[in-house]
Enzyme design. Structure first.
Site, short mmCIF file in Angstrom:
data_model
loop_
_atom_site.label_atom_id
_atom_site.label_comp_id
_atom_site.label_asym_id
_atom_site.label_seq_id
_atom_site.Cartn_x
_atom_site.Cartn_y
_atom_site.Cartn_z
N GLU A 91 0.83 -1.21 0.00
CA GLU A 91 0.00 0.00 0.00
C GLU A 91 0.86 1.26 0.00
O GLU A 91 0.56 2.23 -0.70
CB GLU A 91 -0.94 0.02 1.21
CG GLU A 91 -1.97 -1.11 1.24
CD GLU A 91 -3.09 -0.95 0.22
OE1 GLU A 91 -3.12 0.05 -0.50
OE2 GLU A 91 -3.93 -1.88 0.15
N ARG B 6 0.58 3.75 -3.15
CA ARG B 6 -0.05 5.06 -2.87
C ARG B 6 0.98 6.15 -2.66
O ARG B 6 0.88 7.23 -3.24
CB ARG B 6 -0.95 4.97 -1.64
CG ARG B 6 -2.05 3.95 -1.81
CD ARG B 6 -3.07 4.04 -0.70
NE ARG B 6 -3.85 2.81 -0.61
CZ ARG B 6 -5.09 2.74 -0.19
NH1 ARG B 6 -5.73 3.82 0.19
NH2 ARG B 6 -5.72 1.58 -0.13
N ASP C 151 -4.69 -9.79 -8.33
CA ASP C 151 -4.93 -8.79 -9.39
C ASP C 151 -3.73 -8.04 -9.96
O ASP C 151 -3.32 -8.24 -11.11
CB ASP C 151 -6.01 -7.80 -8.93
CG ASP C 151 -5.79 -7.22 -7.53
OD1 ASP C 151 -4.74 -7.47 -6.94
OD2 ASP C 151 -6.69 -6.51 -7.03
N GLU D 245 -12.37 0.28 -9.87
CA GLU D 245 -12.01 -0.67 -10.94
C GLU D 245 -12.95 -0.67 -12.14
O GLU D 245 -12.50 -0.81 -13.29
CB GLU D 245 -11.90 -2.09 -10.37
CG GLU D 245 -10.71 -2.30 -9.43
CD GLU D 245 -10.91 -1.72 -8.03
OE1 GLU D 245 -12.08 -1.45 -7.68
OE2 GLU D 245 -9.92 -1.54 -7.30
N THR E 126 -1.00 0.84 -10.25
CA THR E 126 -2.28 0.25 -9.87
C THR E 126 -3.13 1.18 -9.01
O THR E 126 -4.29 0.91 -8.76
CB THR E 126 -2.08 -1.12 -9.17
OG1 THR E 126 -3.32 -1.80 -9.11
CG2 THR E 126 -1.50 -0.95 -7.78
C1 DMJ Z 1 -6.46 0.44 -4.88
O1 DMJ Z 1 -5.71 0.78 -3.77
C2 DMJ Z 1 -5.59 -0.20 -5.92
O2 DMJ Z 1 -6.25 -0.14 -7.12
C3 DMJ Z 1 -5.24 -1.61 -5.60
O3 DMJ Z 1 -4.54 -2.24 -6.64
C4 DMJ Z 1 -6.40 -2.45 -5.22
N1 DMJ Z 1 -7.58 -1.71 -5.01
C5 DMJ Z 1 -7.60 -0.44 -4.44
C6 DMJ Z 1 -8.91 0.26 -4.73
O4 DMJ Z 1 -9.99 -0.58 -4.85
#
Ligand code: DMJ
Length: 641
Positions: free
Chosen positions: A266, A270, A399, A533, A619
């Site tokens: 995370e 982020r 994912d 998503e 992501t």
């Molecule tokens: C986000 O923090 C990112 O997209 C992560 O890959 C998984 N999902 C959350 C949001 O749903």
């Protein structure tokens, strides 16, 4: 700057040995000056005494070992000729004696010269005025302070920064679309302003309680996750005052030396992703510096027997561990497999290949492992290097690992063929074993668990529609059309999961069982927490097809969010999308600003805003530029070629 805080606040006061800065009270400075003089006098007298005494010592050459070099002392001499066997005995014999005398004489002369030099320097010092001495001391202090600062702020090598193509603009020509885009910008203002007012500096916002919020992924400290996550969205929307406000907070407050256990994944997607994107968009060095400082704090997470990182690391102690709930103490595929993009950029910007090597090591290890049915299980034990439970998913836990294989290839200007190969292999296995069509004709991605396929798809897996579309170009056997179609099918299914609810917002997870299609069954799966998503997939499909249905579906989602999630203190998730009266969870997730609103804004912008042949989104929707390394190297410095 030396501050009075360096003096003990209580207890025994240590007499100051050096001069204080000019801002100190004058009498204290004067007192120190006199002490300095006395000290210098004592020091020079002491030196004179020591070296003088040296010449009164008896001739030590008789002891033979006086002038042995360090090497001689440490490495025992063995006199083979005389058959001496004791390596502990140091012997010097006739032919060497002359050489040693000369050496001794040379050393004496050197000591004498040093002695005179020291005396001269001491005299010179005493001839100087107080002001001169004070200035010299201040200069020395400044040098030390500067050296400390430099150590804290690592000097990064200058690297050719990729062109900032399409970092603003994208104004739609159509007035109707412009209005929609303005509405999304207004939603962003609402989310940001309320966070600014009620949650500033906290990780997230409770929009109903109107206070800060956090979760265990950010550890125990408040690191302004929303600020870092939102920066690039603010930037592309042209919200420059807000961006500057965030930048100032980061400059003044963002500190990673905290005793806090955070999620490596995370924090990477982020914070590091957010800071890097803010750097590439704005060119402001502070973001790069902070990203590198933070990355260094994450590195201890890789200290495992296999090099597969722990899920969590304490930013201060560097101690890592895994989530208690993860199968057999395993690390998670979607976590350790979602570091590549950011780490490659870190190596590029710092010239330090450590980051690159860490993620390449993960890749190599995965390549060597056997995969059941060609599928990657979600759990891998970082101690043994063995898979945990055989659970495979393109949604949660798996994912973004697949996403980063594709994006590693794109980010490398399509030169990382290994990544592309791994992506193609993985997608082929996914299609063969996990992708099914429901009775009603909806294509969905199931999960492989305990030897059978679960006909369940998570909201998180909806991102894959966009991924298949993005990966269409460059696919094997020229199957671009097929993958674009597959992406469109996933988009349609996910849209259905929204459309079949009371609030027109998608549930966390939905089933395809008998008559049940694209609908959540368990109460615990009915929530919507402002996730991006589905909208992400609409945007990619829009970019590749310009089919107006994606803008239409995106607009439906925006209106549904506005209607059911907007509260006066920001935006909140809802607990049950099937209940016509929304019950709020009172959390404004940071990814709502980073991703959901960014993808919506891009959906109603022209393709010239962040064009996909120049930018690859991590992501968390943070755009990172494609690294065209033809004229440079991964370390960013052409000299390292
Ligand atoms: C986000 O923090 C990112 O997209 C992560 O890959 C998984 N999902 C959350 C949001 O749903």
């Amino acid at each position: 700057m030396t501050t009075p805080a360096l003096l003990p606040l209580s207890g025994r006061r240590i007499p100051p040995l050096n001069l204080g800065p000019p801002s100190f009270p004058h009498h204290r400075a004067t007192l120190r000056l006199s002490e300095k003089f006395i000290l210098l006098l004592i020091l020079s007298a002491f030196i004179t005494l020591c070296f003088g005494a040296f010449f009164f010592l008896p001739d030590s050459s008789k002891h033979k070992r006086f002038d042995l070099g360090l090497e001689d002392v440490l490495i025992p001499h063995v006199d083979a000729g005389k058959g001496a066997k004791d390596p502990g005995v140091f012997l010097i014999h006739g032919p060497d004696e002359h050489r040693h005398r000369e050496e001794e004489e040379r050393l004496r002369n050197k000591i004498r010269a040093d002695h005179e030099k020291a005396l001269e320097e001491a005299k010179e010092k005493l001839r100087k005025s107080r002001e001169e001495i004070r200035a010299e001391i201040q200069t020395e202090k400044n040098k030390v302070a500067q050296a400390m600062k430099t150590k804290e702020t690592r000097v990064l090598p200058p690297v050719p920064v990729p062109q900032r193509v399409g970092v603003s603009g994208g104004d739609p020509e159509d007035a109707e679309i412009r209005k929609k885009r303005d509405k999304i910008k207004e939603m962003m203002k609402h989310a940001w302003d309320n966070y600014r007012t009620y949650g500033w500096g906290h990780n997230e916002l409770r929009p109903i309680a109107r206070k800060g919020h956090s979760t265990n992924i950010f550890g125990s400290s408040q690191m302004g996750a929303t600020i870092v996550d939102a920066l690039d969205t603010l930037y592309i929307m042209g919200l420059h005052d807000e961006f500057m406000d965030g930048q100032r907070w980061i400059e003044d407050n963002l500190d990673f030396s905290v005793n806090s256990e955070v999620s490596v994944f995370e924090v990477n997607i982020r914070f590091i992703g957010g800071l890097l994107a803010a750097y590439y968009l704005s060119g402001e060095e502070i973001f790069k510096t902070k990203a590198v400082q933070l990355a260094e704090k994450l590195l201890p997470a890789f200290n495992t027997p296999t090099g597969i990182p722990w899920a969590m690391v304490n930013l201060k102690s560097g101690v890592g561990r895994n989530w208690g709930w993860a199968s057999a103490g395993s690390s998670i595929l979607a976590e350790f497999g979602t570091l590549h993009m950011e780490f490659v950029h870190l190596s590029y910007l710092t010239g330090d290949l450590t980051y690159y090597n860490k993620v390449m090591h993960i890749r190599k290890l995965l390549q060597k492992m056997e995969r059941p049915n060609g599928l990657y299980p979600n759990y891998l034990n970082p101690r043994t290097g063995r898979w945990g439970q055989y659970h495979t998913s393109v949604g949660g836990l798996g994912d973004s690992f697949y996403e980063y294989l594709l994006k590693a290839w794109l980010m490398s200007d399509k030169t990382d063929h290994e990544a592309r190969r791994m992506y193609d292999d993985a997608v082929e296995a996914i299609e063969k074993h996990l992708i099914k069509k429901s009775r009603g004709g909806l294509v969905f991605i199931g999960e492989w668990k305990n030897g059978h396929l679960e006909r369940k798809m998570g909201h998180l897996a909806c991102f894959a529609g966009g991924m298949f579309a993005l990966g269409a170009d460059g696919s094997r056997k020229d199957k671009a059309g097929h993958y674009l179609e597959l992406g469109a099918e996933i988009a349609r299914t996910c849209h259905e999961s929204y459309d079949r609810t009371a609030l027109k917002l998608g549930p966390e997870s939905f089933k395809f069982d008998g008559a049940v299609e694209a609908v959540a069954v368990r109460q615990a799966e009915k929530y919507y927490i402002l996730r991006p998503e589905v909208i992400e997939t609409y945007w990619y499909l829009w970019r590749f097809t310009h089919d107006p249905r994606y803008r239409q579906w995106g607009w439906e989602a925006a209106l549904a969010i506005e209607k059911s999630c907007r509260v006066s203190g920001g935006f909140s998730g809802v607990k049950d999308v099937y209940s016509p009266t929304p019950a709020h969870d009172d959390v404004q997730q940071s990814f709502f600003l980073a991703e959901t609103l960014k993808y919506l804004y891009l959906l109603f912008s022209g393709d010239d805003l962040l064009p996909l042949d120049h930018w690859v989104f991590n992501t968390e929707a943070h755009p990172l530029p494609v690294l065209r390394l033809a004229n440079t190297t991964l370390s960013g410095n052409p000299a390292v070629r």
